[in-house]
Design a protein around this motif. Sequence first.
Motif, PDB file in Angstrom:
ATOM      1  N   ARG A  31       0.521  -1.614  -0.252  1.00  0.00           N
ATOM      2  CA  ARG A  31      -0.120   0.254   0.336  1.00  0.00           C
ATOM      3  C   ARG A  31       0.441   1.072   0.176  1.00  0.00           C
ATOM      4  NH1 ARG A  31      -4.121   1.133   4.106  1.00  0.00           N
ATOM      5  NH2 ARG A  31      -5.549  -1.016   3.476  1.00  0.00           N
ATOM      6  N   GLN A  35       1.031   4.060  -2.895  1.00  0.00           N
ATOM      7  CA  GLN A  35       0.902   5.137  -2.616  1.00  0.00           C
ATOM      8  C   GLN A  35       1.772   6.093  -3.088  1.00  0.00           C
ATOM      9  OE1 GLN A  35      -0.549   5.437   1.530  1.00  0.00           O
ATOM     10  NE2 GLN A  35      -2.621   5.567   1.465  1.00  0.00           N
ATOM     11  N   ASP A  52      -4.356  -1.901  -6.627  1.00  0.00           N
ATOM     12  CA  ASP A  52      -4.677  -0.883  -5.859  1.00  0.00           C
ATOM     13  C   ASP A  52      -6.472  -1.057  -5.364  1.00  0.00           C
ATOM     14  OD1 ASP A  52      -4.600   1.179  -4.507  1.00  0.00           O
ATOM     15  OD2 ASP A  52      -5.657   2.555  -5.800  1.00  0.00           O
ATOM     16  N   ASN A  56      -6.019  -1.713  -1.999  1.00  0.00           N
ATOM     17  CA  ASN A  56      -5.966  -0.603  -0.446  1.00  0.00           C
ATOM     18  C   ASN A  56      -7.660  -0.118  -0.557  1.00  0.00           C
ATOM     19  OD1 ASN A  56      -3.452  -1.696  -0.423  1.00  0.00           O
ATOM     20  ND2 ASN A  56      -3.413  -0.481  -2.579  1.00  0.00           N
ATOM     21  N   LYS A  57      -8.534  -0.345  -0.702  1.00  0.00           N
ATOM     22  CA  LYS A  57      -9.717   0.492  -1.315  1.00  0.00           C
ATOM     23  C   LYS A  57     -11.202  -0.017  -0.269  1.00  0.00           C
ATOM     24  CE  LYS A  57      -8.138   4.243  -4.098  1.00  0.00           C
ATOM     25  NZ  LYS A  57      -6.750   3.897  -3.819  1.00  0.00           N
ATOM     26  N   GLN A  82     -12.800   4.043   0.128  1.00  0.00           N
ATOM     27  CA  GLN A  82     -11.954   5.036   0.279  1.00  0.00           C
ATOM     28  C   GLN A  82     -11.247   5.204  -1.225  1.00  0.00           C
ATOM     29  OE1 GLN A  82      -9.735   1.885   2.941  1.00  0.00           O
ATOM     30  NE2 GLN A  82      -9.367   4.267   3.968  1.00  0.00           N
ATOM     31  N   GLY A  83     -11.125   6.347  -1.369  1.00  0.00           N
ATOM     32  CA  GLY A  83     -10.028   7.103  -2.230  1.00  0.00           C
ATOM     33  C   GLY A  83     -10.969   7.827  -3.363  1.00  0.00           C
ATOM     34  N   CYS A 190      -8.416   8.098   7.933  1.00  0.00           N
ATOM     35  CA  CYS A 190      -9.566   7.244   7.010  1.00  0.00           C
ATOM     36  C   CYS A 190     -10.256   8.048   6.352  1.00  0.00           C
ATOM     37  CB  CYS A 190      -9.319   5.954   7.394  1.00  0.00           C
ATOM     38  SG  CYS A 190     -10.835   6.209   8.401  1.00  0.00           S
ATOM     39  N   ASP A 228      -7.588   9.881  -3.578  1.00  0.00           N
ATOM     40  CA  ASP A 228      -7.160   9.210  -4.135  1.00  0.00           C
ATOM     41  C   ASP A 228      -5.585   8.478  -4.088  1.00  0.00           C
ATOM     42  OD1 ASP A 228      -6.738   7.800  -7.069  1.00  0.00           O
ATOM     43  OD2 ASP A 228      -5.270   9.121  -7.012  1.00  0.00           O
ATOM     44  N   HIS A 230      -4.441   9.437  -0.890  1.00  0.00           N
ATOM     45  CA  HIS A 230      -3.710   8.980   0.452  1.00  0.00           C
ATOM     46  C   HIS A 230      -5.235   7.972   0.841  1.00  0.00           C
ATOM     47  CE1 HIS A 230      -0.884  11.812   0.871  1.00  0.00           C
ATOM     48  NE2 HIS A 230      -2.070  12.963   0.525  1.00  0.00           N
ATOM     49  N   ASN A 231      -6.064   7.542   0.286  1.00  0.00           N
ATOM     50  CA  ASN A 231      -6.822   6.273   0.203  1.00  0.00           C
ATOM     51  C   ASN A 231      -7.569   6.925   0.917  1.00  0.00           C
ATOM     52  OD1 ASN A 231      -6.110   4.446  -1.037  1.00  0.00           O
ATOM     53  ND2 ASN A 231      -4.833   3.500  -0.523  1.00  0.00           N
ATOM     54  N   SER A 233     -11.806   8.715   2.721  1.00  0.00           N
ATOM     55  CA  SER A 233     -12.779   8.056   2.238  1.00  0.00           C
ATOM     56  C   SER A 233     -13.323  10.147   2.420  1.00  0.00           C
ATOM     57  CB  SER A 233     -13.920   7.380   2.744  1.00  0.00           C
ATOM     58  OG  SER A 233     -13.997   6.481   2.706  1.00  0.00           O
TER      59      SER A 233
END
Length: 297
Positions: A31, A35, A52, A56-57, A82-83, A190, A228, A230-231, A233
């Motif tokens: 991850r 990033q 990814d 990661n998402k 996330q993202g 997050c 995008d 830093h993942n 939401s």
Amino acid sequence: MVAGGGRTGAGAGAGAGCFPRRYPLPADEVREKNQDERQGGQFLDGMDLLKDVTENKRFLPTGVQGYPIWIIDALLGGGLRQGQLMEITGQSSSGKTQVCLCSAAHVAARHLGVVVYLDTSNSFSPRRIARMVDVFPISLVNEPKHVRLHRVMSSIICESVFDIFNLFEVLHQLELSLKKKVNNGSSKICLLIIDSISSLLAPIISGKYPQGRSMMLSVAMILKKLADEHNLSVLVTNHMVAGNGAPKPALGESWKTVPHVRLVVSRDRGSNICTATVLKHTLLASDRHCMKFAVPS
């Protein structure tokens, strides 16, 4: 210190400096590598992007209880992805802030990371968060209530933001903090919530500022870039204004294409039952889906 002051850990704090000075490195080295590549402007091939998305998402829970048994997370295909940037729009007292507070409480309670809550209209309520945490089922967080409450409140960073220039400064400080990638306990930001973003942006697109729409789209670009790279939401609310025959979102057509997900909420007259309807979703079919949830009276 940022003008307007700030609150840390769902309580009192100190302006833009309220962001934790230290964040943990992601446990997953892949991850971190992905990033770094995205932030460095490197091109990623299809397999990198697939990895990814799948690794990661994550989906973060809103925790909003549906009616009678389902939850809004199901309506969103899993929750807050996330993202991505998600918008909740609706009239006053329709349940927008309830979704924001519930999301903050559940993300913090489930040890998923730190929540940054930008409050633009004094709508953040620590008491409402405390009531939510108090009724969490034992199966969700198996720890004494007072320990749980302290941990949840300490994981929600609240900052008061009252104008567009203050917002730019706070987002800049947040980006710098995220880029440092240094430790703060065991949690990483997050979820970013802005309730409401329209109260900051609507005044500048009404004609007073010649560059108002450009400033609005700059905010949109920054939020999507943070999500995008830093993942994160990102969850924002957009109030409604009078339209031709029916209320419409305050930020108009220029903002309409910005969110990845758009959710409109309405409240039944004389009731605490609200209806949430998906207007746009990048992962779901275009057919509108809706679900009901209750707002505590």
